[in-house]
Design an enzyme around this catalytic site. Structure first.
Site, PDB file in Angstrom:
ATOM      1  N   ASN A 118       0.905  -1.170   0.000  1.00  0.00           N
ATOM      2  CA  ASN A 118       0.000   0.000   0.000  1.00  0.00           C
ATOM      3  C   ASN A 118       0.934   1.207   0.000  1.00  0.00           C
ATOM      4  OD1 ASN A 118      -2.713   0.840   2.329  1.00  0.00           O
ATOM      5  ND2 ASN A 118      -2.642   1.099   0.122  1.00  0.00           N
TER       6      ASN A 118
ATOM      7  N   ASN B 129      -7.050  10.108  -0.457  1.00  0.00           N
ATOM      8  CA  ASN B 129      -7.052   8.951  -1.355  1.00  0.00           C
ATOM      9  C   ASN B 129      -6.486   9.363  -2.707  1.00  0.00           C
ATOM     10  OD1 ASN B 129      -8.144   6.610   0.023  1.00  0.00           O
ATOM     11  ND2 ASN B 129     -10.123   7.652   0.037  1.00  0.00           N
TER      12      ASN B 129
ATOM     13  N   CYS C 278      -6.194   5.965   7.425  1.00  0.00           N
ATOM     14  CA  CYS C 278      -5.410   4.992   6.658  1.00  0.00           C
ATOM     15  C   CYS C 278      -4.413   4.326   7.611  1.00  0.00           C
ATOM     16  CB  CYS C 278      -4.675   5.705   5.526  1.00  0.00           C
ATOM     17  SG  CYS C 278      -3.661   4.582   4.537  1.00  0.00           S
ATOM     18  N   GLY C 279      -4.582   3.035   7.831  1.00  0.00           N
ATOM     19  CA  GLY C 279      -3.734   2.332   8.798  1.00  0.00           C
ATOM     20  C   GLY C 279      -2.315   2.146   8.292  1.00  0.00           C
ATOM     21  N   ASN C 280      -2.172   1.699   7.045  1.00  0.00           N
ATOM     22  CA  ASN C 280      -0.817   1.553   6.496  1.00  0.00           C
ATOM     23  C   ASN C 280      -0.167   2.918   6.328  1.00  0.00           C
ATOM     24  OD1 ASN C 280      -0.731  -1.271   6.256  1.00  0.00           O
ATOM     25  ND2 ASN C 280      -1.867  -1.206   4.323  1.00  0.00           N
TER      26      ASN C 280
ATOM     27  N   CYS D  12      -4.500  -3.211   2.834  1.00  0.00           N
ATOM     28  CA  CYS D  12      -5.254  -2.106   3.419  1.00  0.00           C
ATOM     29  C   CYS D  12      -5.217  -2.290   4.932  1.00  0.00           C
ATOM     30  CB  CYS D  12      -6.690  -2.141   2.898  1.00  0.00           C
ATOM     31  SG  CYS D  12      -7.733  -0.870   3.602  1.00  0.00           S
ATOM     32  N   GLY D  13      -4.621  -1.331   5.640  1.00  0.00           N
ATOM     33  CA  GLY D  13      -4.392  -1.496   7.074  1.00  0.00           C
ATOM     34  C   GLY D  13      -5.671  -1.515   7.892  1.00  0.00           C
TER      35      GLY D  13
HETATM   36  N1  LIG Z   1      -9.378   3.960   1.023  1.00  0.00           N
HETATM   37  C1  LIG Z   1      -9.728   4.126   2.420  1.00  0.00           C
HETATM   38  C2  LIG Z   1      -8.677   4.987   3.162  1.00  0.00           C
HETATM   39  C3  LIG Z   1      -7.315   4.334   3.146  1.00  0.00           C
HETATM   40  C4  LIG Z   1      -7.363   3.028   3.859  1.00  0.00           C
HETATM   41  C5  LIG Z   1      -6.177   2.121   3.630  1.00  0.00           C
HETATM   42  N2  LIG Z   1      -5.168   2.542   2.691  1.00  0.00           N
HETATM   43  C6  LIG Z   1      -5.553   1.706   4.952  1.00  0.00           C
HETATM   44  O1  LIG Z   1      -4.369   1.309   4.983  1.00  0.00           O
HETATM   45  O2  LIG Z   1      -6.283   1.735   5.980  1.00  0.00           O
HETATM   46  C7  LIG Z   1     -11.077   4.817   2.519  1.00  0.00           C
HETATM   47  O3  LIG Z   1     -11.396   5.596   1.644  1.00  0.00           O
HETATM   48  O4  LIG Z   1     -11.782   4.547   3.518  1.00  0.00           O
END
Ligand SMILES: N[C@H](CCC[C@H](N)C(=O)O)C(=O)O
EC number: 5.1.1.7
Length: 267
Positions: free
Chosen positions: A11, A63, A72-74, A208-209
């Site tokens: 990610n 995003n 965004c966790g990662n 996706c974290g």
């Molecule tokens: N696309 C996600 C945000 C980034 C989440 C993802 N990249 C992670 O690592 O949590 C959303 O619109 O809710």
């Protein structure tokens, strides 16, 4: 403008040290251009590191579509690694993100552990199939466990098509949701394979974290015990947690690698 490129289990993110507050966070087209895989740097998202009274730093996340996003966790894990690279922190961080304060620490081997917000119990959802659940782990997540008799191999599952349909289901209007597909391992102590369709990227990402966090918590209802290992196309992540009496979760931590890939200048 100096930028840094980071990835956490595939990610990937453009990160900008914006303590000088020079970056125009309202310019959606510019942010989308920087994240474009052909015409820009290329990334699933873009983050600003900013200063914030009472915290080591503030995380501002967008995003790839250029729009401000939920947590965004990662990305949070990569921003902690970046803050350490800048010397803003040593091995511990207390920072502010869109979903509130977060604590994090960098282990001697470089693993970054991020405390996530407390999470309510998984909710049944009318979208998708029987047994699908919805959780909010800082971002909204629909979780579907594959039926091994129909789809024995997650690697061959059409994540884009199935994910797109759920992401845009009117029951999730207007914000939509991220969508996670999970293969139930023979032994719940083994890693749980996960693939995710991400809102705002509008495609499958390598991991996706907040998504694997939702999967680990949902999997606790299917025999998974903390800490849960999740296997994504981009690598392995670990989620630890404690169950609350009300069925929700606290002391939720997301752990895994966070790597600086390159840095550069762009107008
Ligand atoms: N696309 C996600 C945000 C980034 C989440 C993802 N990249 C992670 O690592 O949590 C959303 O619109 O809710």
């Amino acid at each position: 403008m100096q930028f840094y490129k980071y990835q956490g289990t595939g990610n990937d993110f453009v990160i900008i040290d914006d303590r000088a507050r020079q970056f125009d966070e309202t310019d959606q087209a510019h942010i989308a251009h920087l994240c474009h895989r052909r015409f820009g740097i290329g990334a699933d998202g873009l983050m600003l590191l900013r200063e914030r009274e009472g915290y080591d730093f503030e995380m501002v996340y967008f995003n790839a579509d250029g729009r401000p996003s939920s947590m965004c966790g990662n990305g949070g894990r990569c921003l902690v690694a970046f803050a350490r690279f800048l010397g803003v922190i040593q091995d511990q961080a207390h920072f502010l993100a869109v979903d509130g304060p977060h604590d994090a620490r960098v282990e001697p081997n470089g693993t970054v552990r991020l405390r996530m917000i407390d999470v309510a119990a998984p909710q049944e959802t009318e979208v998708g199939e029987e047994g699908d659940v919805f959780l909010h782990t800082g971002s909204p997540h629909h979780v579907h466990f594959l039926d091994p008799t129909e789809h024995p191999n997650l690697a061959e599952f059409n994540v884009f098509a199935a994910g797109h349909d759920i992401r845009y289901d009117q029951a999730y209007d207007p914000a939509g949701t991220n969508v996670n597909f999970v293969e139930v391992p023979a032994d719940p102590a083994l890693p749980w394979p996960v693939r995710t369709y991400e809102r705002g990227v509008e495609d499958e990402t390598f991991s996706c974290g907040t998504g694997v966090t939702a999967v680990a918590l949902a999997a606790s209802q299917r025999g998974a015990v903390s800490p849960v290992r999740l296997r994504t196309p981009g690598g392995e992540l670990e989620v630890s947690f404690e169950q609350r009496p009300d069925g929700g979760f606290t002391n939720v931590w997301l752990s895994g690698p966070a790597v600086q890939v390159f840095s550069g200048e762009m107008e």
